[in-house]
Design an enzyme around this catalytic site. Structure first.
Site, mmCIF file in Angstrom:
data_model
loop_
_atom_site.group_PDB
_atom_site.id
_atom_site.type_symbol
_atom_site.label_atom_id
_atom_site.label_comp_id
_atom_site.label_asym_id
_atom_site.label_seq_id
_atom_site.Cartn_x
_atom_site.Cartn_y
_atom_site.Cartn_z
ATOM 1 N N ARG A 186 0.575 -1.162 -0.293
ATOM 2 C CA ARG A 186 -0.037 0.104 0.431
ATOM 3 C C ARG A 186 1.115 0.957 0.092
ATOM 4 O O ARG A 186 0.391 2.243 -1.084
ATOM 5 C CB ARG A 186 -0.465 -0.218 1.237
ATOM 6 C CG ARG A 186 -2.199 -0.635 1.748
ATOM 7 C CD ARG A 186 -3.011 -0.996 2.560
ATOM 8 N NE ARG A 186 -3.744 -1.879 2.316
ATOM 9 C CZ ARG A 186 -3.746 -2.838 3.539
ATOM 10 N NH1 ARG A 186 -2.614 -3.287 3.341
ATOM 11 N NH2 ARG A 186 -4.596 -3.894 2.784
ATOM 12 N N ILE A 187 1.867 0.918 0.824
ATOM 13 C CA ILE A 187 2.537 2.218 0.867
ATOM 14 C C ILE A 187 3.735 2.596 -0.509
ATOM 15 O O ILE A 187 3.669 3.325 -1.628
ATOM 16 C CB ILE A 187 3.618 2.194 1.895
ATOM 17 C CG1 ILE A 187 2.919 2.787 3.123
ATOM 18 C CG2 ILE A 187 4.800 3.167 2.199
ATOM 19 C CD1 ILE A 187 3.676 1.611 4.785
ATOM 20 N N ASP A 209 8.684 -6.211 -7.300
ATOM 21 C CA ASP A 209 7.861 -7.619 -6.557
ATOM 22 C C ASP A 209 8.192 -7.943 -7.375
ATOM 23 O O ASP A 209 7.074 -8.246 -8.227
ATOM 24 C CB ASP A 209 6.681 -6.072 -6.291
ATOM 25 C CG ASP A 209 5.926 -6.530 -5.439
ATOM 26 O OD1 ASP A 209 5.578 -7.971 -5.057
ATOM 27 O OD2 ASP A 209 4.983 -6.096 -4.554
ATOM 28 N N ALA A 252 10.301 0.798 5.894
ATOM 29 C CA ALA A 252 9.591 0.206 6.015
ATOM 30 C C ALA A 252 10.083 -0.332 7.440
ATOM 31 O O ALA A 252 9.275 -0.622 8.792
ATOM 32 C CB ALA A 252 9.694 -0.828 5.016
ATOM 33 N N ARG A 253 10.917 -1.772 7.895
ATOM 34 C CA ARG A 253 11.518 -2.799 8.672
ATOM 35 C C ARG A 253 12.909 -2.225 8.745
ATOM 36 O O ARG A 253 13.589 -2.515 7.623
ATOM 37 C CB ARG A 253 11.031 -3.679 9.208
ATOM 38 C CG ARG A 253 9.227 -3.264 9.094
ATOM 39 C CD ARG A 253 9.473 -2.785 10.648
ATOM 40 N NE ARG A 253 7.473 -2.756 10.826
ATOM 41 C CZ ARG A 253 6.964 -1.681 10.792
ATOM 42 N NH1 ARG A 253 7.201 -0.255 10.324
ATOM 43 N NH2 ARG A 253 5.886 -1.708 11.638
ATOM 44 N N ASP A 267 13.861 5.486 8.376
ATOM 45 C CA ASP A 267 13.567 5.865 9.666
ATOM 46 C C ASP A 267 13.460 4.917 10.301
ATOM 47 O O ASP A 267 12.800 5.026 11.541
ATOM 48 C CB ASP A 267 11.765 6.498 9.211
ATOM 49 C CG ASP A 267 11.076 6.418 10.012
ATOM 50 O OD1 ASP A 267 10.689 8.167 10.667
ATOM 51 O OD2 ASP A 267 10.380 6.083 10.310
ATOM 52 N N GLU A 280 16.855 -0.657 16.256
ATOM 53 C CA GLU A 280 15.767 -0.230 16.824
ATOM 54 C C GLU A 280 16.047 0.369 18.301
ATOM 55 O O GLU A 280 15.110 -0.199 19.067
ATOM 56 C CB GLU A 280 14.860 0.000 16.317
ATOM 57 C CG GLU A 280 13.799 1.436 15.422
ATOM 58 C CD GLU A 280 13.354 1.339 15.001
ATOM 59 O OE1 GLU A 280 11.837 1.923 15.382
ATOM 60 O OE2 GLU A 280 13.176 0.739 13.699
ATOM 61 N N HIS A 316 11.664 6.592 14.014
ATOM 62 C CA HIS A 316 9.907 5.658 12.906
ATOM 63 C C HIS A 316 9.160 6.756 13.203
ATOM 64 O O HIS A 316 8.261 6.223 14.451
ATOM 65 C CB HIS A 316 10.093 4.193 14.167
ATOM 66 C CG HIS A 316 9.357 3.312 13.280
ATOM 67 N ND1 HIS A 316 9.866 2.037 13.862
ATOM 68 C CD2 HIS A 316 8.353 2.690 12.838
ATOM 69 C CE1 HIS A 316 8.972 1.244 13.276
ATOM 70 N NE2 HIS A 316 7.703 1.291 12.654
ATOM 71 N N LEU A 317 9.203 7.775 12.988
ATOM 72 C CA LEU A 317 7.892 8.810 12.610
ATOM 73 C C LEU A 317 7.283 9.088 11.298
ATOM 74 O O LEU A 317 6.880 9.532 11.473
ATOM 75 C CB LEU A 317 8.317 9.973 13.157
ATOM 76 C CG LEU A 317 9.235 10.541 12.834
ATOM 77 C CD1 LEU A 317 9.706 11.381 11.400
ATOM 78 C CD2 LEU A 317 9.928 11.704 13.503
#
Length: 328
Positions: free
Chosen positions: A158-159, A178, A238-239, A262, A267, A286-287
């Site tokens: 989605r992002i 993807d 993402a992560r 981010d 983390e 992470h904002l």
């Protein structure tokens, strides 16, 4: 959800719509399903409206909620609290991940534009010198703008899809990796599909939007990071585990790559880690996801889904069990 979030997720106009659409068996936020009030409500609840901090909705809980027919999550992933047993019970599930994608994509677009302009190292230089830039400073920087860049998007989540949409305002070529997107769908998205090695080796900017799954952890490993050309900008919203932090650190310390991060792994990074102080690295806590006034967008989407459910209309943002292995 966490009680402190209730008024942010459902600000007054959204709360009014919620109360018009449903009978709230518990009008406050529930963090513990074992309280007498929550236990009584579960016995007759048809819908659970959930958010960040929701306790587990597992087999035991479902056994205490015989009338439950839907879970509507006013946040992103449901995988942190919702057992797959819910699908065995015929419960339909919706998530506001699409609403959370909006600020993440906006952050990403800003990071790409600012990173391509080399704002972060040049701002640091300006702060140190207190004088204007020089031609020599600019000669040491790459690009200084987005015109004609190749931007590689990892993941049509989605992002990722929202980022692709926003990138349409730039004069840039967009590549996509993807494995679940075929050439026809890539054409509809307006991107060029490619394998991951080609993407990282030919993109000026690499932006990560894949979920954290066993298959994606370490996706950008030392070998793939090594394929990136000098001056490549890596953006990760993402992560952290998708990127080999230590391998990336080597290339950032040398100045070969730039990064806007981010998220990291671990983390936060430990005290004394080199990435805290590098001029070519911009770290944020992470904002990128919904914060402050953005959170109400999640509640508004959840109430929209609740209204659809009440009208017997399918969710616009359903979560299907078959997709759980490849979504955030």
């Amino acid at each position: 959800m966490s009680p402190g979030l209730l008024d942010d997720v459902f600000p007054p106009p959204v709360r009014t719509r919620l109360e018009e659409a449903a009978d709230l068996l518990v009008p406050s936020a529930v963090r513990d399903f074992d309280t007498p009030e929550a236990a009584a409500a579960l016995a007759s609840a048809e819908v659970l409206l959930t958010g960040w901090g929701c306790p587990p909705v597992d087999t035991a809980l479902l056994g205490r909620a015989p009338q439950l027919r839907a879970v509507i999550h006013a946040a992103g992933t449901v995988k942190t609290f919702l057992s797959q047993t819910a699908f065995d019970h015929g419960i339909v599930v919706s998530s506001a991940a699409a609403a959370n994608a909006v600020p993440v994509a906006e952050y990403t677009l800003a990071a790409i534009i600012m990173g391509a302009k080399r704002v972060f190292p040049l701002a640091g230089l300006f702060r140190t010198r207190r004088t204007h830039r020089t031609g020599a400073d600019l000669d040491r920087q790459h690009w200084l703008g987005t015109h004609g860049l190749t931007i590689g998007v990892i993941g049509a989540s989605r992002i990722g899809r929202r980022v692709i949409e926003l990138l349409g305002i730039l004069d840039a070529e967009v590549l996509l990796y993807d494995p679940y997107v075929d050439a026809d769908e890539a054409g509809r998205l307006g991107v060029t599909p490619t394998d991951l090695d080609t993407l990282v080796a030919t993109s000026d900017v690499v932006t990560v939007h894949a979920p954290d799954t066993p298959e994606t952890r370490g996706l950008l490993d030392a070998r793939r990071i090594g394929l990136m050309r000098p001056g490549t900008l890596l953006v990760n919203t993402a992560r952290g585990p998708l990127v080999d932090t230590e391998a990336l650190t080597e290339h950032l310390v040398s100045g070969r790559l730039d990064a806007v991060l981010d998220v990291t792994f671990p983390e936060p990074l430990p005290d004394g880690h080199p990435l805290w102080d590098l001029p070519n690295v911009f770290l944020t806590p992470h904002l990128a996801g919904a914060q402050g006034n953005e959170v109400g967008r999640l509640g508004a989407l959840a109430v929209d889904e609740l209204v659809r459910y009440a009208q017997g209309t399918p969710f616009t943002h359903p979560v299907h069990r078959a997709d759980l292995g490849r979504i955030a």
